[in-house]
Design a protein around this motif. Structure first.
Motif, mmCIF file in Angstrom:
data_model
loop_
_atom_site.group_PDB
_atom_site.id
_atom_site.type_symbol
_atom_site.label_atom_id
_atom_site.label_comp_id
_atom_site.label_asym_id
_atom_site.label_seq_id
_atom_site.Cartn_x
_atom_site.Cartn_y
_atom_site.Cartn_z
ATOM 1 N N GLN A 1 38.538 6.761 -0.140
ATOM 2 C CA GLN A 1 39.025 5.403 -0.331
ATOM 3 C C GLN A 1 38.448 4.500 0.756
ATOM 4 O O GLN A 1 38.557 4.803 1.938
ATOM 5 C CB GLN A 1 40.554 5.377 -0.264
ATOM 6 N N VAL A 2 37.830 3.420 0.353
ATOM 7 C CA VAL A 2 37.283 2.429 1.281
ATOM 8 C C VAL A 2 38.176 1.195 1.240
ATOM 9 O O VAL A 2 38.448 0.652 0.170
ATOM 10 C CB VAL A 2 35.841 2.048 0.891
ATOM 11 N N TYR A 3 38.605 0.769 2.390
ATOM 12 C CA TYR A 3 39.444 -0.420 2.478
ATOM 13 C C TYR A 3 38.617 -1.586 2.996
ATOM 14 O O TYR A 3 37.831 -1.435 3.940
ATOM 15 C CB TYR A 3 40.640 -0.160 3.391
ATOM 16 N N LEU A 4 38.822 -2.738 2.382
ATOM 17 C CA LEU A 4 38.083 -3.942 2.742
ATOM 18 C C LEU A 4 39.057 -5.053 3.090
ATOM 19 O O LEU A 4 40.009 -5.290 2.346
ATOM 20 C CB LEU A 4 37.205 -4.392 1.568
ATOM 21 N N VAL A 5 38.798 -5.729 4.190
ATOM 22 C CA VAL A 5 39.671 -6.811 4.622
ATOM 23 C C VAL A 5 38.829 -8.045 4.897
ATOM 24 O O VAL A 5 37.973 -8.034 5.780
ATOM 25 C CB VAL A 5 40.470 -6.433 5.881
ATOM 26 N N GLU A 6 39.094 -9.112 4.131
ATOM 27 C CA GLU A 6 38.372 -10.362 4.317
ATOM 28 C C GLU A 6 39.128 -11.277 5.278
ATOM 29 O O GLU A 6 40.349 -11.198 5.395
ATOM 30 C CB GLU A 6 38.187 -11.124 2.987
ATOM 31 N N VAL A 93 38.848 -18.430 -4.588
ATOM 32 C CA VAL A 93 39.206 -17.275 -3.778
ATOM 33 C C VAL A 93 37.961 -16.393 -3.704
ATOM 34 O O VAL A 93 37.371 -16.061 -4.736
ATOM 35 C CB VAL A 93 40.383 -16.490 -4.385
ATOM 36 N N TYR A 94 37.577 -16.045 -2.507
ATOM 37 C CA TYR A 94 36.385 -15.235 -2.293
ATOM 38 C C TYR A 94 36.793 -13.782 -2.017
ATOM 39 O O TYR A 94 37.659 -13.532 -1.170
ATOM 40 C CB TYR A 94 35.567 -15.788 -1.129
ATOM 41 N N TYR A 95 36.131 -12.879 -2.734
ATOM 42 C CA TYR A 95 36.426 -11.460 -2.621
ATOM 43 C C TYR A 95 35.214 -10.684 -2.131
ATOM 44 O O TYR A 95 34.087 -10.924 -2.570
ATOM 45 C CB TYR A 95 36.831 -10.878 -3.985
ATOM 46 N N CYS A 96 35.473 -9.754 -1.254
ATOM 47 C CA CYS A 96 34.483 -8.797 -0.813
ATOM 48 C C CYS A 96 34.649 -7.545 -1.675
ATOM 49 O O CYS A 96 35.778 -7.176 -2.027
ATOM 50 C CB CYS A 96 34.727 -8.482 0.657
ATOM 51 N N ALA A 97 33.526 -6.886 -2.003
ATOM 52 C CA ALA A 97 33.602 -5.700 -2.843
ATOM 53 C C ALA A 97 32.524 -4.714 -2.434
ATOM 54 O O ALA A 97 31.518 -5.096 -1.835
ATOM 55 C CB ALA A 97 33.441 -6.078 -4.309
ATOM 56 N N ALA A 98 32.730 -3.447 -2.797
ATOM 57 C CA ALA A 98 31.790 -2.391 -2.423
ATOM 58 C C ALA A 98 31.489 -1.495 -3.608
ATOM 59 O O ALA A 98 32.365 -1.240 -4.440
ATOM 60 C CB ALA A 98 32.373 -1.554 -1.295
ATOM 61 N N VAL A 103 21.646 -0.934 -6.965
ATOM 62 C CA VAL A 103 21.061 -1.740 -8.025
ATOM 63 C C VAL A 103 22.177 -2.470 -8.774
ATOM 64 O O VAL A 103 23.338 -2.338 -8.442
ATOM 65 C CB VAL A 103 20.246 -0.861 -8.992
ATOM 66 N N ALA A 104 21.779 -3.224 -9.812
ATOM 67 C CA ALA A 104 22.757 -3.956 -10.624
ATOM 68 C C ALA A 104 23.691 -4.764 -9.738
ATOM 69 O O ALA A 104 24.915 -4.623 -9.798
ATOM 70 C CB ALA A 104 23.536 -2.993 -11.517
ATOM 71 N N VAL A 105 23.088 -5.658 -8.960
ATOM 72 C CA VAL A 105 23.827 -6.307 -7.879
ATOM 73 C C VAL A 105 24.977 -7.173 -8.364
ATOM 74 O O VAL A 105 25.986 -7.315 -7.672
ATOM 75 C CB VAL A 105 22.877 -7.136 -7.002
ATOM 76 N N SER A 106 24.851 -7.774 -9.540
ATOM 77 C CA SER A 106 25.877 -8.709 -9.989
ATOM 78 C C SER A 106 26.853 -8.120 -10.998
ATOM 79 O O SER A 106 27.722 -8.837 -11.491
ATOM 80 C CB SER A 106 25.214 -9.941 -10.600
ATOM 81 N N ASN A 107 26.723 -6.838 -11.296
ATOM 82 C CA ASN A 107 27.595 -6.200 -12.280
ATOM 83 C C ASN A 107 28.948 -5.903 -11.669
ATOM 84 O O ASN A 107 29.119 -4.951 -10.910
ATOM 85 C CB ASN A 107 26.944 -4.920 -12.793
ATOM 86 N N ARG A 108 29.924 -6.727 -12.006
ATOM 87 C CA ARG A 108 31.257 -6.613 -11.418
ATOM 88 C C ARG A 108 31.889 -5.250 -11.680
ATOM 89 O O ARG A 108 32.643 -4.748 -10.842
ATOM 90 C CB ARG A 108 32.128 -7.733 -12.008
ATOM 91 N N GLU A 109 31.592 -4.657 -12.801
ATOM 92 C CA GLU A 109 32.230 -3.391 -13.182
ATOM 93 C C GLU A 109 31.827 -2.222 -12.285
ATOM 94 O O GLU A 109 32.531 -1.210 -12.226
ATOM 95 C CB GLU A 109 31.886 -3.054 -14.641
ATOM 96 N N LEU A 110 30.701 -2.347 -11.600
ATOM 97 C CA LEU A 110 30.230 -1.258 -10.752
ATOM 98 C C LEU A 110 30.886 -1.259 -9.375
ATOM 99 O O LEU A 110 30.759 -0.282 -8.628
ATOM 100 C CB LEU A 110 28.715 -1.319 -10.603
ATOM 101 N N TYR A 111 31.538 -2.337 -9.041
ATOM 102 C CA TYR A 111 32.176 -2.424 -7.728
ATOM 103 C C TYR A 111 33.534 -1.735 -7.790
ATOM 104 O O TYR A 111 34.431 -2.174 -8.499
ATOM 105 C CB TYR A 111 32.321 -3.879 -7.301
ATOM 106 N N LYS A 112 33.667 -0.661 -7.018
ATOM 107 C CA LYS A 112 34.883 0.150 -7.101
ATOM 108 C C LYS A 112 35.974 -0.327 -6.147
ATOM 109 O O LYS A 112 37.165 -0.184 -6.433
ATOM 110 C CB LYS A 112 34.538 1.610 -6.794
ATOM 111 N N TYR A 113 35.577 -0.874 -5.027
ATOM 112 C CA TYR A 113 36.549 -1.257 -4.002
ATOM 113 C C TYR A 113 36.516 -2.769 -3.797
ATOM 114 O O TYR A 113 35.444 -3.371 -3.740
ATOM 115 C CB TYR A 113 36.241 -0.549 -2.683
ATOM 116 N N TRP A 114 37.705 -3.353 -3.660
ATOM 117 C CA TRP A 114 37.845 -4.802 -3.531
ATOM 118 C C TRP A 114 38.801 -5.142 -2.398
ATOM 119 O O TRP A 114 39.785 -4.425 -2.166
ATOM 120 C CB TRP A 114 38.380 -5.409 -4.830
ATOM 121 N N GLY A 115 38.508 -6.238 -1.730
ATOM 122 C CA GLY A 115 39.441 -6.765 -0.755
ATOM 123 C C GLY A 115 40.496 -7.617 -1.426
ATOM 124 O O GLY A 115 40.484 -7.798 -2.658
ATOM 125 N N GLN A 116 41.377 -8.169 -0.610
ATOM 126 C CA GLN A 116 42.501 -8.937 -1.149
ATOM 127 C C GLN A 116 42.136 -10.382 -1.458
ATOM 128 O O GLN A 116 42.878 -11.071 -2.150
ATOM 129 C CB GLN A 116 43.677 -8.896 -0.156
#
Length: 124
Positions: A1-6, A93-98, A103-116
């Motif tokens: 689990q990766v945690y992201l904090v913006e 609202v700006y979100y950080c994601a990992a 590749v596929a830099v803009s594909n939202r579905e590939l980002y598994k981890y999201w900040g708040q």
């Protein structure tokens, strides 16, 4: 689990600047690449910028190219989004994601981890 904090959002006048930060709990194969997205009221979440930890290669949405800069500090596991020449339409609202793939830099579905998320408001 990766945690992201913006952090770093706020209220700024048009033409002003803000810098957002995104601290990751760790860097693993699960988060080889990082992205920033934003979501304005009533709109879908959209891609803003992307960077890889290893090479620092970047990619931007056309709407922010030349105004926003994404960077990373590997020693701090932190990604930044420097936003200059801000416009009222950047309000969101700006979100950080990992994600694990670079590749596929803009594909939202590939980002598994999201900040708040952090609110950015640009007044005219």
């Amino acid at each position: 689990q990766v945690y992201l904090v913006e952090s770093g959002g706020g209220l700024v006048q048009a033409g002003g600047s803000l810098r957002l930060s995104c601290a990751a709990s760790e860097r693993t194969a699960a988060n080889r690449a990082m992205g920033w997205f934003r979501q304005a009221p009533g709109k879908e979440r959209e891609f803003v910028a992307h960077i890889t930890w290893s090479t620092g290669s970047t990619y931007y949405a056309d709407s922010v190219k030349g105004r926003f800069t994404i960077s990373r500090d590997n020693a701090k596991n932190t990604v930044y989004l420097q936003m200059n020449s801000l416009k009222p339409e950047d309000t969101a609202v700006y979100y950080c994601a990992a994600k694990s793939t670079v590749v596929a830099v803009s594909n939202r579905e590939l980002y598994k981890y999201w900040g708040q998320g952090t609110q950015v408001t640009v007044s005219s």
